[in-house]
Design an enzyme around this catalytic site. Structure first.
Site, PDB file in Angstrom:
ATOM      1  N   GLY A  51       6.647   0.874   2.348  1.00  0.00           N
ATOM      2  CA  GLY A  51       8.059   0.514   2.317  1.00  0.00           C
ATOM      3  C   GLY A  51       8.436  -0.303   1.099  1.00  0.00           C
ATOM      4  O   GLY A  51       9.567  -0.772   0.983  1.00  0.00           O
TER       5      GLY A  51
ATOM      6  N   GLY B 246       0.822  -1.199   0.000  1.00  0.00           N
ATOM      7  CA  GLY B 246       0.000   0.000   0.000  1.00  0.00           C
ATOM      8  C   GLY B 246       0.859   1.253   0.000  1.00  0.00           C
ATOM      9  O   GLY B 246       2.093   1.195  -0.026  1.00  0.00           O
TER      10      GLY B 246
ATOM     11  N   SER C 104       8.900   0.517  -2.149  1.00  0.00           N
ATOM     12  CA  SER C 104       9.950   1.096  -2.994  1.00  0.00           C
ATOM     13  C   SER C 104      11.312   0.979  -2.321  1.00  0.00           C
ATOM     14  O   SER C 104      12.296   0.610  -2.965  1.00  0.00           O
ATOM     15  CB  SER C 104       9.649   2.567  -3.304  1.00  0.00           C
ATOM     16  OG  SER C 104       8.493   2.673  -4.096  1.00  0.00           O
TER      17      SER C 104
ATOM     18  N   HIS D 100      12.151  11.266  -3.592  1.00  0.00           N
ATOM     19  CA  HIS D 100      12.525   9.892  -3.962  1.00  0.00           C
ATOM     20  C   HIS D 100      13.917   9.873  -4.600  1.00  0.00           C
ATOM     21  O   HIS D 100      14.732   9.003  -4.290  1.00  0.00           O
ATOM     22  CB  HIS D 100      11.500   9.288  -4.936  1.00  0.00           C
ATOM     23  CG  HIS D 100      10.321   8.679  -4.261  1.00  0.00           C
ATOM     24  ND1 HIS D 100      10.302   7.368  -3.865  1.00  0.00           N
ATOM     25  CD2 HIS D 100       9.123   9.203  -3.909  1.00  0.00           C
ATOM     26  CE1 HIS D 100       9.140   7.103  -3.294  1.00  0.00           C
ATOM     27  NE2 HIS D 100       8.406   8.198  -3.311  1.00  0.00           N
TER      28      HIS D 100
END
Length: 173
Positions: free
Chosen positions: A13, A9, A15, A53
Protein backbone atom coordinates in the site's frame (compact mmCIF):
# COMPACT_ATOMS: atom_id res chain seq x y z
CA UNK A 1 10.16 21.67 0.72
CA UNK A 2 9.20 18.55 2.60
CA UNK A 3 10.66 15.17 1.71
CA UNK A 4 8.81 12.04 2.79
CA UNK A 5 10.19 8.55 2.30
CA UNK A 6 7.54 5.84 2.08
CA UNK A 7 8.82 2.29 2.60
CA UNK A 8 7.07 -1.05 2.42
CA UNK A 9 7.04 -4.49 0.91
CA UNK A 10 5.41 -5.62 -2.31
CA UNK A 11 1.69 -4.77 -2.39
CA UNK A 12 1.89 -3.15 1.05
CA UNK A 13 0.00 0.00 0.00
CA UNK A 14 3.04 2.29 -0.06
CA UNK A 15 2.38 3.73 -3.54
CA UNK A 16 -1.29 4.32 -2.78
CA UNK A 17 -0.39 6.09 0.45
CA UNK A 18 2.12 8.38 -1.27
CA UNK A 19 -0.31 9.15 -4.09
CA UNK A 20 -3.18 9.97 -1.71
CA UNK A 21 -0.94 12.31 0.29
CA UNK A 22 0.25 14.06 -2.88
CA UNK A 23 -3.27 14.37 -4.26
CA UNK A 24 -4.50 15.94 -1.03
CA UNK A 25 -1.57 18.38 -0.90
CA UNK A 26 -1.95 19.28 -4.57
CA UNK A 27 -5.72 19.79 -4.25
CA UNK A 28 -5.23 22.04 -1.20
CA UNK A 29 -2.77 24.15 -3.21
CA UNK A 30 -4.85 24.15 -6.39
CA UNK A 31 -2.20 22.18 -8.31
CA UNK A 32 -1.94 18.99 -10.34
CA UNK A 33 0.34 16.38 -8.82
CA UNK A 34 3.43 15.11 -10.64
CA UNK A 35 4.29 11.43 -10.90
CA UNK A 36 7.94 10.57 -11.58
CA UNK A 37 8.02 6.99 -12.84
CA UNK A 38 11.15 4.86 -12.73
CA UNK A 39 9.69 1.64 -14.15
CA UNK A 40 10.55 0.34 -17.59
CA UNK A 41 8.28 -2.06 -19.47
CA UNK A 42 10.58 -4.87 -20.61
CA UNK A 43 7.80 -7.48 -20.86
CA UNK A 44 4.01 -7.82 -21.12
CA UNK A 45 3.51 -8.32 -17.38
CA UNK A 46 5.35 -5.08 -16.59
CA UNK A 47 3.45 -3.21 -19.32
CA UNK A 48 0.17 -4.41 -17.74
CA UNK A 49 1.38 -3.45 -14.26
CA UNK A 50 2.33 0.07 -15.42
CA UNK A 51 -1.02 0.47 -17.22
CA UNK A 52 -2.91 -0.57 -14.04
CA UNK A 53 -0.95 1.94 -11.94
CA UNK A 54 -1.65 4.72 -14.47
CA UNK A 55 -5.38 3.87 -14.53
CA UNK A 56 -5.52 3.87 -10.71
CA UNK A 57 -3.92 7.34 -10.61
CA UNK A 58 -6.37 8.78 -13.10
CA UNK A 59 -6.02 11.66 -15.53
CA UNK A 60 -5.12 14.45 -13.11
CA UNK A 61 -1.43 13.57 -12.86
CA UNK A 62 1.43 14.95 -14.94
CA UNK A 63 3.85 12.09 -15.57
CA UNK A 64 7.63 12.23 -16.02
CA UNK A 65 9.56 9.12 -17.07
CA UNK A 66 12.92 8.85 -15.29
CA UNK A 67 14.12 5.24 -15.28
CA UNK A 68 17.79 6.28 -15.11
CA UNK A 69 18.02 10.06 -14.77
CA UNK A 70 15.99 10.48 -11.60
CA UNK A 71 18.21 13.22 -10.18
CA UNK A 72 17.62 15.30 -13.31
CA UNK A 73 13.85 14.85 -13.01
CA UNK A 74 13.92 15.87 -9.34
CA UNK A 75 16.06 18.92 -10.13
CA UNK A 76 13.43 20.02 -12.68
CA UNK A 77 10.72 20.29 -9.99
CA UNK A 78 9.81 23.73 -8.69
CA UNK A 79 8.49 25.01 -5.39
CA UNK A 80 5.03 24.94 -6.99
CA UNK A 81 5.17 21.17 -7.53
CA UNK A 82 3.75 18.34 -5.46
CA UNK A 83 5.29 15.07 -6.61
CA UNK A 84 5.67 11.34 -6.05
CA UNK A 85 8.73 9.35 -7.11
CA UNK A 86 7.81 5.69 -7.58
CA UNK A 87 10.11 3.96 -6.91
CA UNK A 88 13.71 4.05 -5.74
CA UNK A 89 14.24 0.29 -5.93
CA UNK A 90 13.24 0.18 -9.60
CA UNK A 91 15.60 3.10 -10.23
CA UNK A 92 18.34 1.19 -8.39
CA UNK A 93 17.77 -1.97 -10.44
CA UNK A 94 17.83 0.14 -13.64
CA UNK A 95 21.17 1.60 -12.55
CA UNK A 96 22.57 -1.86 -11.84
CA UNK A 97 21.32 -3.35 -15.12
CA UNK A 98 22.85 -0.40 -17.01
CA UNK A 99 26.11 -1.14 -15.13
CA UNK A 100 26.33 2.42 -13.85
CA UNK A 101 28.57 3.32 -10.94
CA UNK A 102 26.14 3.40 -8.01
CA UNK A 103 28.03 5.63 -5.57
CA UNK A 104 28.04 8.76 -7.78
CA UNK A 105 24.45 8.09 -8.93
CA UNK A 106 23.24 7.85 -5.32
CA UNK A 107 25.26 10.95 -4.37
CA UNK A 108 23.71 12.88 -7.27
CA UNK A 109 20.21 11.74 -6.30
CA UNK A 110 20.75 12.62 -2.64
CA UNK A 111 21.95 16.11 -3.61
CA UNK A 112 18.95 16.60 -5.91
CA UNK A 113 16.50 15.50 -3.21
CA UNK A 114 18.16 17.77 -0.63
CA UNK A 115 17.95 20.79 -2.94
CA UNK A 116 14.45 20.03 -4.26
CA UNK A 117 12.01 22.84 -3.42
CA UNK A 118 8.90 20.71 -4.15
CA UNK A 119 6.73 18.78 -1.71
CA UNK A 120 7.91 15.27 -2.49
CA UNK A 121 7.01 11.70 -1.54
CA UNK A 122 9.61 9.07 -2.49
CA UNK A 123 8.50 5.43 -2.54
CA UNK A 124 10.90 2.52 -2.01
CA UNK A 125 10.66 -1.18 -1.32
CA UNK A 126 11.92 -2.63 1.92
CA UNK A 127 13.53 -5.79 0.53
CA UNK A 128 15.65 -6.88 3.47
CA UNK A 129 12.90 -8.77 5.30
CA UNK A 130 12.66 -11.63 2.86
CA UNK A 131 14.81 -14.61 2.02
CA UNK A 132 18.51 -14.13 1.38
CA UNK A 133 18.82 -14.16 -2.41
CA UNK A 134 20.53 -17.25 -3.82
CA UNK A 135 22.80 -15.36 -6.23
CA UNK A 136 25.41 -12.61 -5.99
CA UNK A 137 23.41 -10.06 -8.04
CA UNK A 138 20.33 -10.53 -5.85
CA UNK A 139 22.37 -10.19 -2.67
CA UNK A 140 24.10 -7.08 -4.00
CA UNK A 141 20.73 -5.55 -4.95
CA UNK A 142 19.29 -6.26 -1.49
CA UNK A 143 22.32 -4.71 0.20
CA UNK A 144 22.40 -1.66 -2.10
CA UNK A 145 18.66 -1.11 -1.60
CA UNK A 146 19.12 -1.18 2.16
CA UNK A 147 21.94 1.35 1.96
CA UNK A 148 19.95 3.57 -0.42
CA UNK A 149 16.90 3.53 1.87
CA UNK A 150 19.05 4.46 4.87
CA UNK A 151 20.68 7.30 2.93
CA UNK A 152 17.37 8.80 1.80
CA UNK A 153 15.73 8.27 5.21
CA UNK A 154 18.56 10.30 6.76
CA UNK A 155 17.64 13.19 4.43
CA UNK A 156 13.88 12.87 4.77
CA UNK A 157 11.73 15.09 6.95
CA UNK A 158 9.58 12.04 7.65
CA UNK A 159 9.74 8.33 6.91
CA UNK A 160 6.75 6.01 6.85
CA UNK A 161 6.61 2.22 6.89
CA UNK A 162 3.51 0.84 5.21
CA UNK A 163 2.40 -2.76 5.87
CA UNK A 164 -0.99 -4.31 5.03
CA UNK A 165 -2.25 -0.89 3.99
CA UNK A 166 -1.49 0.59 7.41
CA UNK A 167 1.21 3.17 8.14
CA UNK A 168 3.72 3.65 10.91
CA UNK A 169 5.79 6.82 11.19
CA UNK A 170 9.43 5.95 11.81
CA UNK A 171 11.75 7.91 14.06
CA UNK A 172 15.49 8.46 13.94
CA UNK A 173 17.66 6.40 16.25
Amino acid sequence: MTLSLVLGGARSGKSGYAQRQAEQAAEAAGLSPVFIATAEAFDDEMRDRIARHQAERGQGWRQIEAPLDLAEAVRALSAEDVAVVDCLTLWLSNQMLAERDLAPAVDELAAALTACPARLWVVSNEVGWSLVPDNPLGRRFRDEAGRLNQRIAALADETWLIAAGMGLPLQRL
